[in-house]
Design an enzyme around this catalytic site. Structure first.
Site: not given
Length: 199
Positions: A19, A79, A154
């Site tokens: 992420d 992501e 996160d």
């Protein structure tokens, strides 16, 4: 540490989820045993102490490379930055993602990008789910004890990317674009490369 090494050796596949972020970057390591995914590790890379943006990028590269060399992932799921109103923030986030990708590509780890909504849909069944809902569903799906859940969202977002990739790559049919090198990435994403028209 010995337990983690054993889990890595026994896994049929290892997926690292990332992420991206310039303040905090999350990561999640998923092991696949037969057809069953299981958590190996998750955490965050704290970048607050580095005031210089370029030093943060350097730290991201170093830490992601260390994670790749420690866990020897077969694939990376990352992501994709979503488009926001703040152009400067988007630029910084895109750089962070690119540096993490470069670290994986330097070790020939194939990369697949997933939009946040796609990850949320895969984990919770709805693309409008909150980060907290994603976290709770990951805890249930992977049967993770409360004490092993990282408090940082996160970290669970990164683990969500890894689990989304497991689901996508385990079913027949179309998967997201995966890239094995920068050349491959450019070939599959021509619209994301700005061509210099010259003077």
């Amino acid at each position: 540490m010995a337990e983690i090494e054993q889990a890595v050796r026994k896994a049929d596949r290892i997926i690292i989820g990332i992420d991206p972020g310039t303040n905090v970057m999350g990561y999640g390591i998923l092991g696949v045993y037969g057809k069953k995914p299981a958590l190996i590790a998750m955490g965050v890379i704290e970048l607050h102490k580095f005031e210089d943006h370029y030093m943060r990028l350097h730290r991201i590269y170093e830490r992601v490379l260390m994670l790749v060399e420690q866990y020897l992932p077969d694939e990376m799921a990352i992501e994709a930055p979503f488009f926001g109103k703040n152009v400067q923030s988007m630029l910084k986030l895109g750089r962070a993602q690119g540096v993490a990708m470069a670290a994986a590509l330097s070790r020939q780890v194939p990369i697949t990008e997933y939009e946040p909504r796609k990850i949320k849909m895969a984990i919770t069944g709805t693309g409008a789910a909150s980060k907290e809902q994603v976290r709770e569903m990951l805890r249930r799906i992977l049967v993770i004890p409360d004490e092993c859940m990282n408090p940082k969202l996160d970290a669970t977002d990164a683990l969500g990317a890894a689990l989304c990739h497991f689901y996508e790559s385990s079913r027949p049919g179309k998967t997201e674009k995966s890239c094995k090198s920068w050349k491959d990435f450019i070939a599959k994403n021509p619209g994301r490369v700005k061509k210099d028209g010259g003077a």
